[in-house]
Design an enzyme around this catalytic site. Structure first.
Site, short mmCIF file in Angstrom:
data_model
loop_
_atom_site.label_atom_id
_atom_site.label_comp_id
_atom_site.label_asym_id
_atom_site.label_seq_id
_atom_site.Cartn_x
_atom_site.Cartn_y
_atom_site.Cartn_z
CG ASP A 1 37.88 36.77 35.97
OD1 ASP A 1 37.57 36.06 34.81
OD2 ASP A 1 38.87 37.49 35.61
CE1 TYR B 1 44.24 40.27 35.01
CE2 TYR B 1 42.65 39.23 36.39
CZ TYR B 1 42.95 39.80 35.20
OH TYR B 1 41.90 39.80 34.25
CG HIS C 1 44.85 37.62 29.56
ND1 HIS C 1 45.21 37.68 31.09
CD2 HIS C 1 43.95 38.67 29.75
CE1 HIS C 1 44.85 38.85 31.98
NE2 HIS C 1 43.94 39.40 30.94
CE LYS D 1 40.80 36.48 32.66
NZ LYS D 1 41.02 36.98 33.97
#
Length: 309
Positions: A43, A48, A106, A73
């Protein structure tokens, strides 16, 4: 055989995933370690900053692409329908893959359009956008038709937002990723998802184990909760492993994050079922305690109708 759940698309999603939030520099080797230890569900997310490392890790692990379930996402700065596919293409390029297995919105809220992930105004406040999440999701549906994603879903939605999404779009989300752990159980909300055929993916399954959460600093850690520790002793497991097993027994995917080989393997050894008596004991430790709520900084009221204030 590790537990898997069936998505409403017919695809299988491994119950235990590997979360890659934070520590971008450590993700390449951590992903290789996780895959070689038997984890087949990774994931990540555009925000990120780990997509490139994750993709390289998958490639360098030698595990064939079709044996790894990859989630990424869509970030808040790309909610405008004209930006949605462009950001997906960027994610695919960074990951070095032709498709992702699951692509999530997200957050339900938009930021101002542009390259900046966290666009700020003159006062240092997030510049919000005015794109409706229904329009964003419809653009995601088009990417699904093109085969660039195998399934689409959402993350961090309230119940009212989920109900509106189901009413106004044509593809039922395959999954909803939310904060979920024994201190924030949200049973009626998760039961609602089961009725609709939407898979729950639980992030922060260890609750306040993550050092970035301000709330929860002055209390004991969830994974040291005496009830979880006591149940763990019976199974020869840790409190952390029981927290994950609780999620899997409830029918949820869990995505713990870890950098160390020992912890990664320990997390993968959490795929066991708890009995009814143990589940009832854990039910009683629900504190309705939410650790991740960026409502103030993101300029949007999240979780309006949910537990966890």
């Amino acid at each position: 055989m590790p537990t898997q759940f069936k998505l409403n698309t017919g695809a299988q999603i491994p119950a235990i995933g590997f979360g890659t939030w934070q520590d971008a520099d450590a993700q390449h080797s951590a992903v290789i370690t996780a895959l070689k230890a038997g984890c087949k569900h990774i994931d990540t997310a555009h925000v990120y900053g780990t997509e490139k490392a994750v993709g390289q890790g998958i490639k360098d692990s030698g595990i064939p692409r079709d044996q790894v379930f990859i989630t990424t996402k869509l970030w808040n700065n790309a909610h405008h329908p004209d930006d949605v596919e462009k950001q997906l293409d960027k994610s695919l390029s960074l990951l070095g893959v032709e498709y992702v297995d699951l692509w999530l919105m997200h957050w339900p809220s938009a930021f101002a359009r542009g390259e900046e992930l966290f666009p700020k105004d003159g006062n240092g406040k997030i510049k919000t956008g005015d794109v409706d999440f229904v329009d964003t999701y419809k653009a995601m549906e088009k990417c699904l038709e093109k085969g660039k994603v195998k399934a689409i879903g959402v993350s961090n939605f309230s119940k009212a937002e989920m109900e509106r999404l189901l009413k106004e779009t044509s593809v039922v989300p395959a999954a909803h990723q939310i904060e979920l752990h024994p201190w924030l159980q949200q049973t009626s909300f998760t039961d609602w998802h089961a009725q609709k055929g939407i898979q729950i993916v639980a992030y922060s399954p260890f609750g306040n184990q993550n050092e970035v959460y301000d709330k929860g600093k002055n209390m004991g850690k969830l994974i040291e909760d005496p009830v979880l520790v006591e149940i763990g002793k019976k199974h020869g497991k840790t409190g952390a492993q029981v927290a994950l097993a609780w999620g899997i027994t409830r029918g949820h995917c869990v995505i713990p994050k870890s950098k160390t080989e020992h912890r990664i393997k320990e997390n993968l050894e959490s795929d066991f079922k708890l009995d009814d008596e143990e589940m009832t004991k854990i039910e009683k430790i629900d504190k309705k305690l939410r650790f991740n709520d960026p409502s103030e900084s993101f300029g949007y009221k999240y979780y309006a109708d949910l537990d966890g204030k």
